[in-house]
Motif scaffolding. Structure first.
Motif, PDB file in Angstrom:
ATOM      1  N   ASP A   7     -32.234  42.501 -57.097  1.00 21.07           N
ATOM      2  CA  ASP A   7     -31.595  43.091 -58.265  1.00 21.07           C
ATOM      3  C   ASP A   7     -32.406  42.753 -59.518  1.00 21.07           C
ATOM      4  OD1 ASP A   7     -30.985  40.389 -58.668  1.00 21.07           O
ATOM      5  OD2 ASP A   7     -28.825  40.661 -58.423  1.00 21.07           O
ATOM      6  N   LEU A   8     -31.995  43.307 -60.642  1.00 20.48           N
ATOM      7  CA  LEU A   8     -32.721  43.111 -61.893  1.00 20.48           C
ATOM      8  C   LEU A   8     -32.807  41.633 -62.294  1.00 20.48           C
ATOM      9  CD1 LEU A   8     -34.266  44.253 -64.316  1.00 20.48           C
ATOM     10  CD2 LEU A   8     -32.048  44.696 -65.404  1.00 20.48           C
TER      11      LEU A   8
ATOM     12  N   SER B 167     -42.645  47.367 -55.958  1.00 20.13           N
ATOM     13  CA  SER B 167     -42.598  47.772 -54.551  1.00 20.13           C
ATOM     14  C   SER B 167     -41.960  46.667 -53.721  1.00 20.13           C
ATOM     15  CB  SER B 167     -44.002  48.076 -54.022  1.00 20.13           C
ATOM     16  OG  SER B 167     -44.579  49.147 -54.715  1.00 20.13           O
ATOM     17  N   MET B 168     -42.340  45.432 -54.008  1.00 24.91           N
ATOM     18  CA  MET B 168     -41.761  44.292 -53.302  1.00 24.91           C
ATOM     19  C   MET B 168     -40.278  44.161 -53.639  1.00 24.91           C
ATOM     20  SD  MET B 168     -40.574  40.932 -53.742  1.00 24.91           S
ATOM     21  CE  MET B 168     -41.147  40.594 -55.392  1.00 24.91           C
TER      22      MET B 168
ATOM     23  N   LEU C 278     -34.370  51.628 -61.819  1.00 24.92           N
ATOM     24  CA  LEU C 278     -34.334  51.605 -60.356  1.00 24.92           C
ATOM     25  C   LEU C 278     -33.639  50.345 -59.840  1.00 24.92           C
ATOM     26  CD1 LEU C 278     -37.910  52.856 -59.330  1.00 24.92           C
ATOM     27  CD2 LEU C 278     -35.736  54.040 -58.972  1.00 24.92           C
ATOM     28  N   LEU C 279     -34.004  49.195 -60.408  1.00 23.85           N
ATOM     29  CA  LEU C 279     -33.413  47.933 -59.963  1.00 23.85           C
ATOM     30  C   LEU C 279     -31.916  47.866 -60.249  1.00 23.85           C
ATOM     31  CD1 LEU C 279     -36.247  45.535 -61.142  1.00 23.85           C
ATOM     32  CD2 LEU C 279     -35.484  45.818 -58.770  1.00 23.85           C
ATOM     33  N   THR C 280     -31.496  48.495 -61.318  1.00 17.43           N
ATOM     34  CA  THR C 280     -30.091  48.454 -61.718  1.00 17.43           C
ATOM     35  C   THR C 280     -29.240  49.464 -60.954  1.00 17.43           C
ATOM     36  OG1 THR C 280     -30.756  47.756 -63.937  1.00 17.43           O
ATOM     37  CG2 THR C 280     -28.530  48.628 -63.697  1.00 17.43           C
ATOM     38  N   HIS C 281     -29.746  50.673 -60.798  1.00 18.57           N
ATOM     39  CA  HIS C 281     -28.944  51.754 -60.240  1.00 18.57           C
ATOM     40  C   HIS C 281     -29.288  52.121 -58.797  1.00 18.57           C
ATOM     41  CE1 HIS C 281     -27.086  52.469 -64.113  1.00 18.57           C
ATOM     42  NE2 HIS C 281     -28.284  52.432 -64.651  1.00 18.57           N
ATOM     43  N   TYR C 282     -30.470  51.741 -58.347  1.00 19.19           N
ATOM     44  CA  TYR C 282     -30.916  52.153 -57.011  1.00 19.19           C
ATOM     45  C   TYR C 282     -31.471  50.980 -56.210  1.00 19.19           C
ATOM     46  CZ  TYR C 282     -30.278  56.775 -58.930  1.00 19.19           C
ATOM     47  OH  TYR C 282     -29.726  57.896 -59.505  1.00 19.19           O
TER      48      TYR C 282
ATOM     49  N   SER D 229     -28.889  36.529 -54.898  1.00 19.83           N
ATOM     50  CA  SER D 229     -29.383  36.695 -56.259  1.00 19.83           C
ATOM     51  C   SER D 229     -29.350  35.374 -57.020  1.00 19.83           C
ATOM     52  CB  SER D 229     -28.543  37.749 -56.985  1.00 19.83           C
ATOM     53  OG  SER D 229     -29.034  37.968 -58.280  1.00 19.83           O
ATOM     54  N   TYR D 230     -28.277  34.632 -56.864  1.00 17.04           N
ATOM     55  CA  TYR D 230     -28.128  33.339 -57.533  1.00 17.04           C
ATOM     56  C   TYR D 230     -29.222  32.362 -57.088  1.00 17.04           C
ATOM     57  CZ  TYR D 230     -26.085  28.872 -58.914  1.00 17.04           C
ATOM     58  OH  TYR D 230     -25.884  27.637 -59.454  1.00 17.04           O
TER      59      TYR D 230
END
Length: 163
Positions: free
Chosen positions: A85-86, A77-78, A113-117, A20-21
């Motif tokens: 992540d968000l 989708s990607m 979705l990005l945050t929780h799933y 992510s970083y």
């Protein structure tokens, strides 16, 4: 309240953070260059891309094309298929001079979705979106709106198609 498990996988956590970083830190690079680096980082090929994103194979090369600007549903989708992540998604959008609209209910559902799933398969993301009231093809993830012969079948050989 949640607590960290005593035997949590520190190595996996560090790898996720570093990924992510790396994506977030490249904010000054154009989108197609960032995507090229993500492809390399994720060891992505066309078949893996199709299997994970539910998108038609033509999108594989579009994401690394210099002038390509994806729709939000294609972008999501990607992101979901690549387990982003968000903050990583927001960094990529910023490289396109775009962002999630915090007053748009669909954009908020995508952020949810990005945050929780994060990393959930496209079919299950679409189930969540539908449960939240988003039922139109243009709101759901994957290759909607492409000719029927371009839909991609699930790996487990079920007769359903990836949404």
């Amino acid at each position: 309240m949640k607590y960290l498990k005593e035997d949590y996988d520190k190595k996996t956590m560090e790898e996720q953070f570093n990924e992510s970083y790396e994506i977030m830190c490249k904010t000054n690079e154009p989108f197609h260059i960032k995507m090229n680096k993500i492809y390399e980082y994720k060891n992505m090929n066309k078949q893996k891309f199709v299997n994970r994103t539910g998108l038609h194979e033509t999108f594989y090369s579009k994401f690394i094309s210099k002038r390509y600007i994806p729709t939000m549903k294609t972008f999501m989708s990607m992101c979901m298929g690549f387990n982003l992540d968000l903050p990583a998604a927001e960094s990529l959008l910023a490289s396109l001079s775009l962002d999630f609209k915090k007053t748009n209910k669909l954009d908020c559902a995508y952020m949810f979705l990005l945050t929780h799933y994060q990393g959930l398969c496209i079919e299950d993301c679409n189930k969540i979106l539908q449960d939240l009231g988003f039922n139109k093809a243009k709101e759901l993830l994957g290759s909607f709106g492409i000719a029927e012969n371009h839909y991609h079948k699930r790996k487990n050989n079920k007769s359903s198609v990836t949404l």
